[in-house]
Design an enzyme around this catalytic site. Structure first.
Site, PDB file in Angstrom:
ATOM      1  N   ASP A 192       0.854  -1.181   0.000  1.00 30.86           N
ATOM      2  CA  ASP A 192       0.000   0.000   0.000  1.00 30.86           C
ATOM      3  C   ASP A 192       0.895   1.237   0.000  1.00 30.86           C
ATOM      4  OD1 ASP A 192      -2.554   1.033  -0.035  1.00 30.86           O
ATOM      5  OD2 ASP A 192      -2.626   1.306   2.134  1.00 30.86           O
ATOM      6  N   ASN A 200      -2.340  12.546  -3.750  1.00 24.39           N
ATOM      7  CA  ASN A 200      -3.128  12.967  -4.912  1.00 24.39           C
ATOM      8  C   ASN A 200      -3.746  14.350  -4.702  1.00 24.39           C
ATOM      9  OD1 ASN A 200      -2.838  11.015  -6.895  1.00 24.39           O
ATOM     10  ND2 ASN A 200      -4.484   9.735  -6.111  1.00 24.39           N
ATOM     11  N   ASP A 209      -0.318   9.021 -10.640  1.00 24.94           N
ATOM     12  CA  ASP A 209      -0.118   7.919 -11.591  1.00 24.94           C
ATOM     13  C   ASP A 209       1.352   7.557 -11.703  1.00 24.94           C
ATOM     14  OD1 ASP A 209      -2.821   7.847 -12.065  1.00 24.94           O
ATOM     15  OD2 ASP A 209      -2.725   8.862 -14.011  1.00 24.94           O
ATOM     16  N   ASP A 236      -4.258   2.263  -4.948  1.00 22.24           N
ATOM     17  CA  ASP A 236      -2.837   2.169  -4.617  1.00 22.24           C
ATOM     18  C   ASP A 236      -2.517   0.848  -3.918  1.00 22.24           C
ATOM     19  OD1 ASP A 236      -4.349   3.078  -2.340  1.00 22.24           O
ATOM     20  OD2 ASP A 236      -2.455   3.545  -1.338  1.00 22.24           O
TER      21      ASP A 236
END
Length: 318
Positions: A192, A200, A209, A236
């Site tokens: 993770d 983000n 990304d 993720d």
């Protein structure tokens, strides 16, 4: 006494026998023509090998293969014709068909003349003599590369190039069976990205990304052995399946992935106290004789991942 009118003259008998033989020979030639027409025109590879691995027959479509030489292909051993790793897979399936006296269906890979690797679906079956003993094997192979590529696209994550959750679900049971057969420990590794939502929100999705692609790179670089599998489960969240000799080996591989990501020093202001992108990793170990199902094993990995988060993140936990 006059001769019986139903008696045949010896010459007539010979003529009729000659006519019958000519008819059988013509039928045989017709059958041979049909057989050779099938061999030459069917868009498949058809071959036979003796029990030592020597090719005894091959149709003309073998000229599509890299290194094919019409003058020497028939009469050569499979290990003389193909690279060793490819020859091993081909011969292993021939031997299985011969030893078990049954048809064997397997995927096999060979190189074409353009140096591209193609996947074939092959059926190999034993050829028997009059006494029922195996004297050779026959292989019929169909190129499934395009179909396989389309299937792979359906189970591949477009952003990272990793396989997706659907493929993870397909392969999990297969890998558990393989580990059981080989008596090796199967490891499930869950990964993770620490505080990815905050990343983000601060840096934007294009940068997010890039982080996900870098995680995939870390997995590719570390888990590059035959049989290692890496997946993007969603968002993720990532997963890996691999076998190892012991727990320490699995932990070491997980640490290599963590170290690779940390070494990139990708700024992440919200990920204190580190200040850069880090990973939390959880490991679940599946002994060869485990009777746990996929759901229970995944839960063990998820619990280990939770412990890594609880310990402060940027940690590998078992």
């Amino acid at each position: 006494m006059s001769a019986r009118i139903d008696e045949q003259h010896p010459l007539q008998v010979l003529q009729e026998e000659n006519f019958r033989l000519r008819a059988e020979l013509a039928a045989l030639r017709d059958s041979e023509r049909v057989f050779h027409a099938l061999l030459d025109n069917a868009p498949v590879l058809i071959s036979t090998k003796d029990l030592r691995g020597t090719v005894t027959m091959a149709n003309r479509h073998f000229d599509i293969l890299d290194g094919y030489d019409a003058a020497h292909f028939v009469g050569s051993n499979v290990f003389e014709l193909f690279p060793h790793d490819i020859a091993e897979q081909l011969w292993r399936n021939d031997r299985k068909a011969a030893l078990e006296k049954r048809a064997v269906h397997e995927e096999e890979q060979v190189y074409h003349t353009d140096k591209t690797l193609h996947t074939y679906m092959t059926v190999k079956f034993p050829l028997l003599d009059a006494a029922g003993e195996v004297v050779a094997t026959c292989a019929v192979s169909t190129d499934i590369s395009e179909a396989k590529a389309a299937r792979i696209d359906s189970v591949t994550d477009e952003l990272t190039g990793l396989k997706n959750r659907r493929y993870f679900n397909i392969r999990f049971a297969e890998e558990q069976k393989r580990a059981h057969r080989d008596q090796r420990m199967l490891t499930l590794l869950l990964i993770d990205v620490d505080r990815f939502k905050e990343y983000n929100d601060h840096y934007g999705h294009p940068q997010g990304d890039l982080v996900l692609q870098t995680v995939a790179d870390a997995m590719h670089v570390t888990l590059c052995r035959p049989g290692d599998l890496s997946f993007r489960i969603g968002g993720d969240e990532f997963a890996c399946l691999f076998t190892s000799n012991n727990v320490d080996e699995s932990v070491a591989l997980a640490e290599m992935i963590r170290d690779y990501m940390a070494a990139q020093q990708m700024p992440h202001e919200a990920n204190l106290p580190y200040g850069h992108v880090t990973l939390s990793l959880g490991l679940a170990f599946v002994p060869p004789d485990s009777e746990l199902g996929q759901g229970a094993i995944y839960e063990l990995g998820d619990q280990a991942l939770y412990r890594a988060k609880h310990k402060g993140r940027n940690v590998v936990s078992c």
